[in-house]
Design a protein around this motif. Structure first.
Motif, PDB file in Angstrom:
ATOM      1  N   THR A  26       0.831  -1.215   0.000  1.00  0.00           N
ATOM      2  CA  THR A  26       0.000   0.000   0.000  1.00  0.00           C
ATOM      3  C   THR A  26       0.858   1.256   0.000  1.00  0.00           C
ATOM      4  O   THR A  26       0.450   2.283  -0.548  1.00  0.00           O
ATOM      5  CB  THR A  26      -0.992   0.033   1.175  1.00  0.00           C
ATOM      6  OG1 THR A  26      -0.296  -0.157   2.405  1.00  0.00           O
ATOM      7  CG2 THR A  26      -2.090  -1.011   1.005  1.00  0.00           C
ATOM      8  N   THR A  27       2.045   1.173   0.578  1.00  0.00           N
ATOM      9  CA  THR A  27       2.958   2.319   0.525  1.00  0.00           C
ATOM     10  C   THR A  27       3.445   2.540  -0.898  1.00  0.00           C
ATOM     11  O   THR A  27       3.507   3.692  -1.369  1.00  0.00           O
ATOM     12  CB  THR A  27       4.145   2.119   1.492  1.00  0.00           C
ATOM     13  OG1 THR A  27       3.625   1.983   2.823  1.00  0.00           O
ATOM     14  CG2 THR A  27       5.116   3.282   1.435  1.00  0.00           C
ATOM     15  N   VAL A  28       3.757   1.477  -1.612  1.00  0.00           N
ATOM     16  CA  VAL A  28       4.132   1.598  -3.033  1.00  0.00           C
ATOM     17  C   VAL A  28       2.974   2.213  -3.811  1.00  0.00           C
ATOM     18  O   VAL A  28       3.167   3.130  -4.625  1.00  0.00           O
ATOM     19  CB  VAL A  28       4.536   0.233  -3.628  1.00  0.00           C
ATOM     20  CG1 VAL A  28       4.634   0.289  -5.144  1.00  0.00           C
ATOM     21  CG2 VAL A  28       5.859  -0.230  -3.028  1.00  0.00           C
ATOM     22  N   SER A  29       1.779   1.739  -3.561  1.00  0.00           N
ATOM     23  CA  SER A  29       0.601   2.285  -4.234  1.00  0.00           C
ATOM     24  C   SER A  29       0.455   3.780  -3.935  1.00  0.00           C
ATOM     25  O   SER A  29       0.203   4.583  -4.845  1.00  0.00           O
ATOM     26  CB  SER A  29      -0.646   1.521  -3.784  1.00  0.00           C
ATOM     27  OG  SER A  29      -1.777   1.939  -4.491  1.00  0.00           O
ATOM     28  N   LEU A  30       0.632   4.158  -2.693  1.00  0.00           N
ATOM     29  CA  LEU A  30       0.525   5.565  -2.298  1.00  0.00           C
ATOM     30  C   LEU A  30       1.594   6.412  -2.989  1.00  0.00           C
ATOM     31  O   LEU A  30       1.303   7.504  -3.483  1.00  0.00           O
ATOM     32  CB  LEU A  30       0.635   5.696  -0.777  1.00  0.00           C
ATOM     33  CG  LEU A  30       0.606   7.108  -0.209  1.00  0.00           C
ATOM     34  CD1 LEU A  30      -0.706   7.814  -0.560  1.00  0.00           C
ATOM     35  CD2 LEU A  30       0.813   7.062   1.302  1.00  0.00           C
ATOM     36  N   VAL A  31       2.813   5.927  -3.040  1.00  0.00           N
ATOM     37  CA  VAL A  31       3.893   6.659  -3.698  1.00  0.00           C
ATOM     38  C   VAL A  31       3.571   6.852  -5.182  1.00  0.00           C
ATOM     39  O   VAL A  31       3.755   7.946  -5.738  1.00  0.00           O
ATOM     40  CB  VAL A  31       5.252   5.932  -3.508  1.00  0.00           C
ATOM     41  CG1 VAL A  31       6.319   6.491  -4.437  1.00  0.00           C
ATOM     42  CG2 VAL A  31       5.693   6.020  -2.059  1.00  0.00           C
ATOM     43  N   LEU A  32       3.072   5.816  -5.823  1.00  0.00           N
ATOM     44  CA  LEU A  32       2.746   5.915  -7.248  1.00  0.00           C
ATOM     45  C   LEU A  32       1.575   6.865  -7.505  1.00  0.00           C
ATOM     46  O   LEU A  32       1.577   7.609  -8.491  1.00  0.00           O
ATOM     47  CB  LEU A  32       2.460   4.528  -7.830  1.00  0.00           C
ATOM     48  CG  LEU A  32       3.695   3.637  -7.917  1.00  0.00           C
ATOM     49  CD1 LEU A  32       3.290   2.187  -8.179  1.00  0.00           C
ATOM     50  CD2 LEU A  32       4.648   4.136  -8.993  1.00  0.00           C
ATOM     51  N   LEU A  33       0.591   6.841  -6.641  1.00  0.00           N
ATOM     52  CA  LEU A  33      -0.515   7.794  -6.774  1.00  0.00           C
ATOM     53  C   LEU A  33      -0.024   9.221  -6.552  1.00  0.00           C
ATOM     54  O   LEU A  33      -0.447  10.150  -7.265  1.00  0.00           O
ATOM     55  CB  LEU A  33      -1.643   7.449  -5.797  1.00  0.00           C
ATOM     56  CG  LEU A  33      -2.444   6.201  -6.136  1.00  0.00           C
ATOM     57  CD1 LEU A  33      -3.301   5.776  -4.958  1.00  0.00           C
ATOM     58  CD2 LEU A  33      -3.291   6.420  -7.378  1.00  0.00           C
ATOM     59  N   SER A  34       0.863   9.395  -5.595  1.00  0.00           N
ATOM     60  CA  SER A  34       1.440  10.719  -5.356  1.00  0.00           C
ATOM     61  C   SER A  34       2.249  11.185  -6.574  1.00  0.00           C
ATOM     62  O   SER A  34       2.185  12.357  -6.951  1.00  0.00           O
ATOM     63  CB  SER A  34       2.328  10.693  -4.114  1.00  0.00           C
ATOM     64  OG  SER A  34       1.575  10.350  -2.985  1.00  0.00           O
ATOM     65  N   TYR A  35       2.977  10.278  -7.160  1.00  0.00           N
ATOM     66  CA  TYR A  35       3.724  10.598  -8.374  1.00  0.00           C
ATOM     67  C   TYR A  35       2.757  10.982  -9.492  1.00  0.00           C
ATOM     68  O   TYR A  35       3.000  11.963 -10.222  1.00  0.00           O
ATOM     69  CB  TYR A  35       4.599   9.424  -8.801  1.00  0.00           C
ATOM     70  CG  TYR A  35       5.302   9.624 -10.099  1.00  0.00           C
ATOM     71  CD1 TYR A  35       6.251  10.655 -10.268  1.00  0.00           C
ATOM     72  CD2 TYR A  35       5.021   8.837 -11.209  1.00  0.00           C
ATOM     73  CE1 TYR A  35       6.894  10.855 -11.468  1.00  0.00           C
ATOM     74  CE2 TYR A  35       5.664   9.026 -12.416  1.00  0.00           C
ATOM     75  CZ  TYR A  35       6.584  10.045 -12.544  1.00  0.00           C
ATOM     76  OH  TYR A  35       7.232  10.254 -13.746  1.00  0.00           O
ATOM     77  N   ALA A  36       1.668  10.257  -9.635  1.00  0.00           N
ATOM     78  CA  ALA A  36       0.660  10.584 -10.649  1.00  0.00           C
ATOM     79  C   ALA A  36       0.105  11.987 -10.425  1.00  0.00           C
ATOM     80  O   ALA A  36      -0.199  12.715 -11.389  1.00  0.00           O
ATOM     81  CB  ALA A  36      -0.451   9.546 -10.667  1.00  0.00           C
ATOM     82  N   LEU A  37      -0.020  12.382  -9.171  1.00  0.00           N
ATOM     83  CA  LEU A  37      -0.469  13.742  -8.875  1.00  0.00           C
ATOM     84  C   LEU A  37       0.513  14.778  -9.410  1.00  0.00           C
ATOM     85  O   LEU A  37       0.112  15.825  -9.895  1.00  0.00           O
ATOM     86  CB  LEU A  37      -0.633  13.946  -7.354  1.00  0.00           C
ATOM     87  CG  LEU A  37      -1.930  13.461  -6.738  1.00  0.00           C
ATOM     88  CD1 LEU A  37      -1.841  13.472  -5.219  1.00  0.00           C
ATOM     89  CD2 LEU A  37      -3.108  14.276  -7.214  1.00  0.00           C
ATOM     90  N   THR A  38       1.798  14.471  -9.345  1.00  0.00           N
ATOM     91  CA  THR A  38       2.792  15.421  -9.859  1.00  0.00           C
ATOM     92  C   THR A  38       2.745  15.513 -11.378  1.00  0.00           C
ATOM     93  O   THR A  38       3.139  16.528 -11.948  1.00  0.00           O
ATOM     94  CB  THR A  38       4.228  15.067  -9.414  1.00  0.00           C
ATOM     95  OG1 THR A  38       4.644  13.866 -10.061  1.00  0.00           O
ATOM     96  CG2 THR A  38       4.330  14.952  -7.913  1.00  0.00           C
ATOM     97  N   LEU A  39       2.299  14.447 -12.023  1.00  0.00           N
ATOM     98  CA  LEU A  39       2.191  14.453 -13.479  1.00  0.00           C
ATOM     99  C   LEU A  39       0.937  15.184 -13.939  1.00  0.00           C
ATOM    100  O   LEU A  39       0.831  15.572 -15.097  1.00  0.00           O
ATOM    101  CB  LEU A  39       2.128  13.008 -14.020  1.00  0.00           C
ATOM    102  CG  LEU A  39       3.355  12.141 -13.776  1.00  0.00           C
ATOM    103  CD1 LEU A  39       3.069  10.713 -14.249  1.00  0.00           C
ATOM    104  CD2 LEU A  39       4.572  12.713 -14.474  1.00  0.00           C
ATOM    105  N   HIS A  40       0.039  15.347 -13.042  1.00  0.00           N
ATOM    106  CA  HIS A  40      -1.282  15.893 -13.378  1.00  0.00           C
ATOM    107  C   HIS A  40      -1.221  17.378 -13.608  1.00  0.00           C
ATOM    108  O   HIS A  40      -0.771  18.179 -12.937  1.00  0.00           O
ATOM    109  CB  HIS A  40      -2.240  15.533 -12.227  1.00  0.00           C
ATOM    110  CG  HIS A  40      -3.657  15.635 -12.584  1.00  0.00           C
ATOM    111  ND1 HIS A  40      -4.232  14.881 -13.569  1.00  0.00           N
ATOM    112  CD2 HIS A  40      -4.638  16.410 -12.098  1.00  0.00           C
ATOM    113  CE1 HIS A  40      -5.509  15.179 -13.684  1.00  0.00           C
ATOM    114  NE2 HIS A  40      -5.778  16.109 -12.789  1.00  0.00           N
TER     115      HIS A  40
END
Length: 164
Positions: free
Chosen positions: A150-164
């Motif tokens: 879930t931490t990996v998932s959270l990091v990837l979602l956070s990264y997706a936010l930076t791409l947004h």
């Protein structure tokens, strides 16, 4: 469409963060604290936690995280300008689904077996110890994996936010 993408991505990140934090808290505080407790205390406490956690707020975050991540993935996949977020969103979803698989195959059956053991105040110390040893180590190992995934998932979602 931009508002929907943003809203679902933020909501997916928050719900995933809540679940990741819950698993993390068990990994670093709850279970180490209970490890210092008697067998009967650990069994009784985990039985009580397992009953208490089945509530609307937990279910909303636990099931909301993958549903919102999937919706975000679809919304990003349909717009050529936001397709750079597809890979991190897909991997975030996959790691969360893996967490759900671990929960369903390991943690829930262990929780159910713990519940079936009955009240520790009505059992002898040997039974309480056996119940604890068959529960604690495999549950902790599975929870460590849930925390990491879930931490990996959270990091990837956070990264997706930076791409947004």
């Amino acid at each position: 469409m931009e508002t929907a993408r943003t809203a679902t991505l933020i909501a997916a990140t928050i719900t995933t963060g809540l679940i990741s934090g819950l698993f993390y808290a068990f990994t670093v505080a709850v279970m180490p604290g209970l490890a210092r407790s008697s067998d009967k205390t650990l069994v009784e406490t985990m039985q009580n936690i397992n009953r208490a956690i089945l509530n609307g707020w937990f279910i909303l975050a636990y099931l909301g995280a993958p549903l919102l991540t999937a919706a975000t993935l679809v919304l990003h996949a349909t717009d050529p300008d936001t397709r750079d977020a597809i890979v991190p969103l897909a991997v975030a979803l996959a790691t969360y689904v893996a967490t759900m698989a671990i929960t369903g195959r390991i943690n829930i059956p262990l929780n159910n077996a713990l519940e079936q053991a009955g009240s520790p105040e009505h059992t002898d110390t040997t039974t309480a110890h056996t119940t604890r040893t068959t529960y604690e180590t495999p549950w902790n190992k599975a929870n460590t994996w849930r925390t990491l995934l879930t931490t990996v998932s959270l990091v990837l979602l956070s990264y997706a936010l930076t791409l947004h």
